[in-house]
Every structure is written in C-alpha cells, then in structure tokens.
Design a protein around this motif. Structure first.
Motif, PDB file in Angstrom:
ATOM      1  N   GLY A   6       6.799   6.170   7.044  1.00  0.00           N
ATOM      2  CA  GLY A   6       7.545   7.423   6.873  1.00  0.00           C
ATOM      3  C   GLY A   6       7.310   8.010   5.487  1.00  0.00           C
ATOM      4  O   GLY A   6       6.543   7.463   4.682  1.00  0.00           O
ATOM      5  N   HIS A   7       7.971   9.133   5.190  1.00  0.00           N
ATOM      6  CA  HIS A   7       7.822   9.737   3.849  1.00  0.00           C
ATOM      7  C   HIS A   7       8.427   8.835   2.782  1.00  0.00           C
ATOM      8  O   HIS A   7       7.918   8.723   1.671  1.00  0.00           O
ATOM      9  CB  HIS A   7       8.496  11.107   3.818  1.00  0.00           C
TER      10      HIS A   7
ATOM     11  N   GLY B  10       0.775  -1.231   0.000  1.00  0.00           N
ATOM     12  CA  GLY B  10       0.000   0.000   0.000  1.00  0.00           C
ATOM     13  C   GLY B  10       0.810   1.286   0.000  1.00  0.00           C
ATOM     14  O   GLY B  10       0.315   2.311   0.473  1.00  0.00           O
ATOM     15  N   CYS B  11       2.031   1.241  -0.527  1.00  0.00           N
ATOM     16  CA  CYS B  11       2.767   2.497  -0.665  1.00  0.00           C
ATOM     17  C   CYS B  11       2.247   3.199  -1.930  1.00  0.00           C
ATOM     18  O   CYS B  11       1.646   2.562  -2.794  1.00  0.00           O
ATOM     19  CB  CYS B  11       4.269   2.238  -0.775  1.00  0.00           C
ATOM     20  N   LEU B  12       2.495   4.509  -2.041  1.00  0.00           N
ATOM     21  CA  LEU B  12       2.037   5.236  -3.228  1.00  0.00           C
ATOM     22  C   LEU B  12       2.762   4.735  -4.469  1.00  0.00           C
ATOM     23  O   LEU B  12       2.179   4.555  -5.530  1.00  0.00           O
ATOM     24  CB  LEU B  12       2.349   6.724  -3.078  1.00  0.00           C
ATOM     25  N   GLN B  13       4.088   4.556  -4.307  1.00  0.00           N
ATOM     26  CA  GLN B  13       4.897   4.085  -5.432  1.00  0.00           C
ATOM     27  C   GLN B  13       6.024   3.216  -4.878  1.00  0.00           C
ATOM     28  O   GLN B  13       6.566   3.509  -3.823  1.00  0.00           O
ATOM     29  CB  GLN B  13       5.475   5.290  -6.180  1.00  0.00           C
TER      30      GLN B  13
ATOM     31  N   LEU C 234      16.439  12.820  -2.625  1.00  0.00           N
ATOM     32  CA  LEU C 234      15.050  13.309  -2.598  1.00  0.00           C
ATOM     33  C   LEU C 234      14.808  14.234  -1.407  1.00  0.00           C
ATOM     34  O   LEU C 234      14.039  15.197  -1.498  1.00  0.00           O
ATOM     35  CB  LEU C 234      14.074  12.128  -2.550  1.00  0.00           C
ATOM     36  N   ALA C 235      15.472  13.942  -0.286  1.00  0.00           N
ATOM     37  CA  ALA C 235      15.308  14.781   0.912  1.00  0.00           C
ATOM     38  C   ALA C 235      16.058  16.098   0.763  1.00  0.00           C
ATOM     39  O   ALA C 235      15.992  16.947   1.648  1.00  0.00           O
ATOM     40  CB  ALA C 235      15.795  14.024   2.142  1.00  0.00           C
ATOM     41  N   ASP C 236      16.770  16.234  -0.354  1.00  0.00           N
ATOM     42  CA  ASP C 236      17.492  17.462  -0.667  1.00  0.00           C
ATOM     43  C   ASP C 236      18.518  17.808   0.416  1.00  0.00           C
ATOM     44  O   ASP C 236      18.665  18.966   0.811  1.00  0.00           O
ATOM     45  CB  ASP C 236      16.492  18.619  -0.844  1.00  0.00           C
TER      46      ASP C 236
ATOM     47  N   GLU D 158       3.433  12.034  -2.264  1.00  0.00           N
ATOM     48  CA  GLU D 158       3.239  12.434  -3.651  1.00  0.00           C
ATOM     49  C   GLU D 158       4.390  13.270  -4.236  1.00  0.00           C
ATOM     50  O   GLU D 158       4.810  13.082  -5.374  1.00  0.00           O
ATOM     51  CB  GLU D 158       1.941  13.273  -3.663  1.00  0.00           C
ATOM     52  N   GLN D 159       4.885  14.231  -3.418  1.00  0.00           N
ATOM     53  CA  GLN D 159       5.866  15.211  -3.929  1.00  0.00           C
ATOM     54  C   GLN D 159       7.154  14.557  -4.443  1.00  0.00           C
ATOM     55  O   GLN D 159       7.910  15.199  -5.170  1.00  0.00           O
ATOM     56  CB  GLN D 159       6.203  16.235  -2.842  1.00  0.00           C
TER      57      GLN D 159
END
Ligand SMILES: *Cc1c(COP(=O)(O)O)cnc(C)c1O
Length: 376
Positions: free
Chosen positions: A170-171, A45-48, A65-67, A196-197
C-alpha cells in the motif's frame, strides 16, 4: 500454567542495551534507531522505514499523512484492534466497516467498492494473523477511485503476498513491535512509506511537527515548528532491544512456524471430523505464524472450551469484539452492507498459547486437551 504469550528474549538484547548506554545514547534517532531503519528498508524494500512508539502511533501518523479531514470516510474491517479505527476517528473521520471473509477473517475485498462514497479517502486492510488480504483487488479499487491504501500490518512482519512483503504494498504500512507480536521491544512500531510524496512530511510529523531531522542532517541551521505532529519516535533503548530481535528474526520465525505446523498436524483430525475449523492460508500468501487459532461451532462451545482449558492450566484467549457493536463504534462508525460473518465468526475464534520457545510438550498438551474436550 501454559501462558497465552511470553515475550521473546533471544539473548542478544542485553549486549545492544549496554552498547547504547555506553554511547550515552538514550533519546531517539541515534545509532540503534538508524540501524533498525536500515535493516527494515534492506529487508522489506520499502522506500523509507521509521520506528515509532507503537503501531497505534504509526496509524496515527498515517492518518495525518493521508490528510484525513472531519467528515472524510475510511473503509476497514470491523474485526480489528481499536487503534485501526481510532487513528482516523482522532482526525474526525467516519469509519465505514465492511464485512470480513469467513476463511481468513480479513476484509472481504468484494464488499469494498459498494461502500465507497464521495467522502471516502482511504482503505485500511488489516492482515489478520499475518495472512495477507487480497491486495491485488484492493490496490486496483484504490487506483480506480484515487484512494490511499494504509496497510495495518501490525501482525504481518515477514509475511508475503505474491512474493511482496506486507506493509510494502500500500501507500503506507504500519507494523507493531508490541510484546505479543513476533518481533518485539515491549512497546514499539514502525511506519513504512512506499510513496515518495510522504517521506519528508512523515519525518516532521514524527518529530513533534518540527524539521529537527533536517537540522540533524545539517540541511537547515535551526529547527522550528513547521507542521502538526507529535512525539512518535521511540527511545534508543527500545531500538537497541528491537535490533537484537531483528538479528534473530530467522531463528524466531523458524521456531514459530514449526509450532504452527505442529498445532495444525495435531488438530487436523478434529477438523476432518467437523468439530473445529483450522486457519486457511490462501495460495498467494506466505504467512508468518503470528498466531494459531481454531474456530469452534458457536459461542457457547467457545466459552465451555476456554474454561475447560483453564482447568487444564492452559490459557487460551479470544479477541476483538467487533468494533461496530462497541460503545465508541456506535458513535464513530457505520457498517456498510450485511454483517454476515464479522459477528458470528468472531464468536467462534479461540487463540491457543503461542510464543517463541513454547515447547513441543506444551503444544502436545494443548492439543491433547482440545481432543479430550470433544471426546469425553
Ligand atoms: C497489535 C495491533 C495493533 C496495535 O499495535 P500497538 O503496537 O500495540 O499499538 C494494531 N492493529 C492490529 C491489527 C494489531 O494486531
């Protein structure tokens, strides 16, 4: 010799490898990679979900990704594999270690908040042995300070925290499919994106900083260099092998859980008598029988027990010299607060032979040898 690990082979792998060869698909993001992505998304069930070449790669992608910028700080336990820290150090971050809990060897969630500074960007909980960190407390801290949470769920496939799958809380979440993990393809990993971001940029970073994934979907008419990135996608052969393991996940997990329970039952009396400690599973956690460890009373006892087991042809191993005391750790990190448990508890821990297909007779022999060590 009873080995410490033997990579899982379920029997279906060769079929899927042959299919991939028949279709002339070897490079990544073809049929089997897509099947693996679909399976991971459907199950957890993760977004991607994106396959990567390793959990190390997934962690590196997460750091991009966390910049993370030079001078940023990232909070994690010192009792973990080097890649957890390296991924952020590669981006110039300073790693800030906090102590672990004695009972689970996971990051002590009560020590995180005092370690936060203006430079803190992310918290990286490591779900040691597939037993979840206290994610409610960690997510609450992260929300209050606007930090990202990147789960190192390398050991955590099929484990749950309050009914949620590890890596999907987590994110971002990072999985490993290395041959020592429950589900494997030799070397491999996965990145779960739960926000999403990050979806679009993750695809680009994974494809060498290009928008090739959009090109393959027909969304752009040529692909080009659009961001930083690297080659983080595995070949179809790895994905085909991995897919066979996904199909067999229930059988693999059933076998591992019965091994874990057998060890626990056979060694319980040694814990009752005060010789050793057995793993602790907090009530909110469903674990995945990733490993079975015991904790002895001190380092000398572990050394003696390890060599005794070796004489009995049993390979037991320990791991993780706490990162803050390692050569690179001294350079790239600081330990916030007191090291009450990280060093002493890591010196007591010994992992017993554990793999899909280990026989009851083998487990019995390991347990009997540990009993003999204490009773002679
Ligand atoms: C195995 C492991 C990794 C690294 O996984 P690879 O797929 O080998 O890169 C990272 N973190 C933890 C906690 C691990 O156990």
């Amino acid at each position: 010799m009873i080995p410490f690990n033997r990579p899982a082979v379920t029997g279906r792998e060769i079929h899927h490898l042959q299919q991939a060869l028949k279709e002339h698909q070897l490079s990544g993001d073809n049929f089997y990679t897509k099947e693996c992505h679909k399976w991971l998304k459907g199950k957890f069930g993760c977004l991607q979900a994106l396959l990567t070449t390793s959990c190390t790669s997934a962690l590196e992608m997460a750091a991009i990704l966390a910049d993370i910028q030079p001078g940023d700080e990232v909070i994690m336990p010192s009792y973990t594999f080097v890649s957890t820290a390296n991924a952020f150090v590669l981006r110039g971050a300073k790693v800030v270690f906090v102590d672990i809990r004695q009972d689970t060897m996971n990051i002590d969630e009560t020590k995180i908040e005092v370690a936060i500074t203006e430079k803190t960007k992310a918290i990286v909980p490591v779900h040691y042995a597939g037993v979840a960190c206290n994610m409610d407390v960690i997510m609450d801290i992260a929300n209050r300070y606007k930090l990202l949470v990147i789960e190192d769920a390398a050991q955590g496939i099929t484990s749950q925290y309050k009914g949620r799958w590890l890596g999907s809380i987590g994110h971002l979440g990072c999985y490993s499919f290395h041959e020592t993990k429950n589900i494997s393809c030799g070397e491999g990993g996965g990145l779960f994106i739960n926000d999403e971001q990050f979806i679009e940029r993750a695809e680009i970073i994974r494809e060498k900083g290009t928008d090739r994934s959009r090109f393959f979907r027909g969304q752009v008419d040529k692909y080009s260099w659009v961001d930083i990135g690297s080659s983080y996608l595995p070949s179809e052969l790895n994905a085909a092998y991995l897919f066979a393991q996904f199909e067999m996940v229930d059988a693999i997990q059933q076998d591992r859980i019965s091994t874990w329970n057998r060890y626990y039952k056979l060694l319980q009396s040694l814990e009752d008598e005060g010789y050793i400690n057995l793993p602790h599973i907090p009530p909110d956690c469903v674990h995945n029988a990733h490993m079975f460890y015991i904790k002895v009373r001190h380092l000398e006892e572990r050394t003696a027990l390890t060599s005794y087991l070796k004489q009995m042809n049993i390979s037991a191993v320990f791991h993780y010299i706490p990162l803050h005391s390692s050569h690179a750790g001294l350079k790239f990190s600081r330990f916030n607060g007191e090291d009450k448990y990280t060093t002493v508890e890591s010196e007591k821990l010994l992992r017993l032979p554990f793999f899909y297909g280990v026989t009851e007779a083998e487990i019995n022999k390991v347990a009997a040898s540990i009993h003999a060590f204490y009773k002679i």
